[in-house]
Scaffold this motif. Structure first.
Motif, PDB file in Angstrom:
ATOM      1  N   SER A  61      16.547  17.349 -10.416  1.00  0.00           N
ATOM      2  CA  SER A  61      15.560  18.420 -10.387  1.00  0.00           C
ATOM      3  C   SER A  61      16.201  19.710  -9.920  1.00  0.00           C
ATOM      4  CB  SER A  61      14.426  18.032  -9.432  1.00  0.00           C
ATOM      5  OG  SER A  61      13.676  19.155  -9.054  1.00  0.00           O
ATOM      6  N   GLN A  62      15.725  20.810 -10.459  1.00  0.00           N
ATOM      7  CA  GLN A  62      16.171  22.136 -10.024  1.00  0.00           C
ATOM      8  C   GLN A  62      15.135  22.784  -9.107  1.00  0.00           C
ATOM      9  OE1 GLN A  62      18.928  24.241 -10.843  1.00  0.00           O
ATOM     10  NE2 GLN A  62      19.944  22.418 -11.599  1.00  0.00           N
ATOM     11  N   ASP A 108      14.687  20.742  -3.708  1.00  0.00           N
ATOM     12  CA  ASP A 108      15.790  19.825  -4.031  1.00  0.00           C
ATOM     13  C   ASP A 108      17.141  20.530  -3.938  1.00  0.00           C
ATOM     14  OD1 ASP A 108      14.126  17.650  -4.416  1.00  0.00           O
ATOM     15  OD2 ASP A 108      13.837  18.100  -6.539  1.00  0.00           O
ATOM     16  N   LEU A 109      17.210  21.764  -4.419  1.00  0.00           N
ATOM     17  CA  LEU A 109      18.451  22.528  -4.320  1.00  0.00           C
ATOM     18  C   LEU A 109      18.833  22.740  -2.859  1.00  0.00           C
ATOM     19  CD1 LEU A 109      17.864  25.250  -7.062  1.00  0.00           C
ATOM     20  CD2 LEU A 109      19.409  23.297  -7.195  1.00  0.00           C
ATOM     21  N   ASP A 165      13.315  24.193  -5.960  1.00  0.00           N
ATOM     22  CA  ASP A 165      13.934  24.872  -4.826  1.00  0.00           C
ATOM     23  C   ASP A 165      14.173  23.933  -3.642  1.00  0.00           C
ATOM     24  OD1 ASP A 165      14.950  27.379  -3.772  1.00  0.00           O
ATOM     25  OD2 ASP A 165      13.231  27.321  -2.394  1.00  0.00           O
ATOM     26  N   HIS A 187      25.179  16.418 -11.178  1.00  0.00           N
ATOM     27  CA  HIS A 187      23.981  16.741 -11.965  1.00  0.00           C
ATOM     28  C   HIS A 187      22.783  16.305 -11.136  1.00  0.00           C
ATOM     29  CE1 HIS A 187      21.644  16.165 -16.010  1.00  0.00           C
ATOM     30  NE2 HIS A 187      21.169  17.135 -15.270  1.00  0.00           N
ATOM     31  N   LEU A 188      21.892  17.246 -10.856  1.00  0.00           N
ATOM     32  CA  LEU A 188      20.706  16.927 -10.070  1.00  0.00           C
ATOM     33  C   LEU A 188      19.566  16.480 -10.978  1.00  0.00           C
ATOM     34  CD1 LEU A 188      20.614  19.835  -7.447  1.00  0.00           C
ATOM     35  CD2 LEU A 188      21.699  17.597  -7.264  1.00  0.00           C
ATOM     36  N   MET A 214      27.432  26.387  -7.498  1.00  0.00           N
ATOM     37  CA  MET A 214      26.320  26.086  -8.408  1.00  0.00           C
ATOM     38  C   MET A 214      26.671  26.710  -9.760  1.00  0.00           C
ATOM     39  SD  MET A 214      22.321  26.959  -7.957  1.00  0.00           S
ATOM     40  CE  MET A 214      21.112  26.166  -8.999  1.00  0.00           C
ATOM     41  N   ASP A 217      25.244  20.904 -12.572  1.00  0.00           N
ATOM     42  CA  ASP A 217      24.553  21.778 -11.620  1.00  0.00           C
ATOM     43  C   ASP A 217      25.489  22.313 -10.540  1.00  0.00           C
ATOM     44  OD1 ASP A 217      21.906  21.593 -12.752  1.00  0.00           O
ATOM     45  OD2 ASP A 217      21.920  19.509 -12.088  1.00  0.00           O
ATOM     46  N   GLU A 223      22.150  21.311  -1.018  1.00  0.00           N
ATOM     47  CA  GLU A 223      23.086  22.247  -0.410  1.00  0.00           C
ATOM     48  C   GLU A 223      23.247  21.979   1.087  1.00  0.00           C
ATOM     49  OE1 GLU A 223      21.281  25.829  -1.965  1.00  0.00           O
ATOM     50  OE2 GLU A 223      22.905  26.048  -3.425  1.00  0.00           O
ATOM     51  N   SER A 249      25.811  27.229 -14.147  1.00  0.00           N
ATOM     52  CA  SER A 249      24.833  27.188 -15.225  1.00  0.00           C
ATOM     53  C   SER A 249      25.334  26.158 -16.230  1.00  0.00           C
ATOM     54  CB  SER A 249      24.688  28.560 -15.892  1.00  0.00           C
ATOM     55  OG  SER A 249      25.897  28.935 -16.500  1.00  0.00           O
TER      56      SER A 249
END
Length: 160
Positions: free
Chosen positions: A77-78, A82-83, A80, A74-75, A101, A107, A87, A103
């Motif tokens: 923040s979503q 951070d993603l 971009d 679980h992140l 990833m 996360d 990754e 929904s």
């Protein structure tokens, strides 16, 4: 222009998926066409992206990777950035074999292999400290009931 798969193309894909090491002559024999058009079809399927590559499937246990675990991440923040940072971390982690990833509440789910539990625990400590990670939950596998790394080509094609 997208390639439309016919029955022969689908048989070629199924045969190659079952045994990617067979010769073109053997593949042609199995799908009922001669070798030159078979090779042209395989090349067209590769160029169109239906065939992404060829690889050997290895037995992780025989290679001393005794532990298979899943990590649910679980992140915080979503965003971009951070993603992308997370990754990038995952791509650089050799114990992570798959990263999906999702929904919903979780996360990302990671499939990991390790030679032993201590190695996996050390990786979880790194993972917990990775960019934007809020928390990590892990599950140790007990056994694998199905491992089909194949596309189910026996299903009928979708109608347009």
């Amino acid at each position: 222009m997208p390639i439309r798969l016919d029955a022969i193309d689908r048989r070629i894909l199924a045969e190659l998926q079952a045994d990617g090491r067979m010769t073109n002559v053997e593949l042609a024999r199995r799908v009922g066409i001669s070798a030159p058009p078979c090779l042209r079809r395989v090349r067209a399927l590769e160029e169109a992206g239906f065939i992404r590559g060829y690889r050997a499937l290895l037995d992780e246990k025989l290679l001393d990777f005794e532990v298979v675990c899943f990590a649910m991440v679980h992140l915080a923040s979503q965003a971009d950035a951070d993603l992308k940072a997370f990754e990038a971390f995952v791509r650089s982690a050799p114990l992570v074999r798959e990263c999906w990833m999702l929904s919903g509440e979780i996360d990302f789910v990671l499939k990991c292999v390790a030679p032993d539990l201590a190695t996996f625990q050390a990786f979880v400590a790194e993972l917990t400290a990775a960019p934007a990670v809020k928390n990590v939950k892990t599950s140790l596998t007990l056994r694998c009931s199905k491992d089909a790394a194949l596309v189910p080509l026996e299903l009928p094609p979708a109608e347009e």
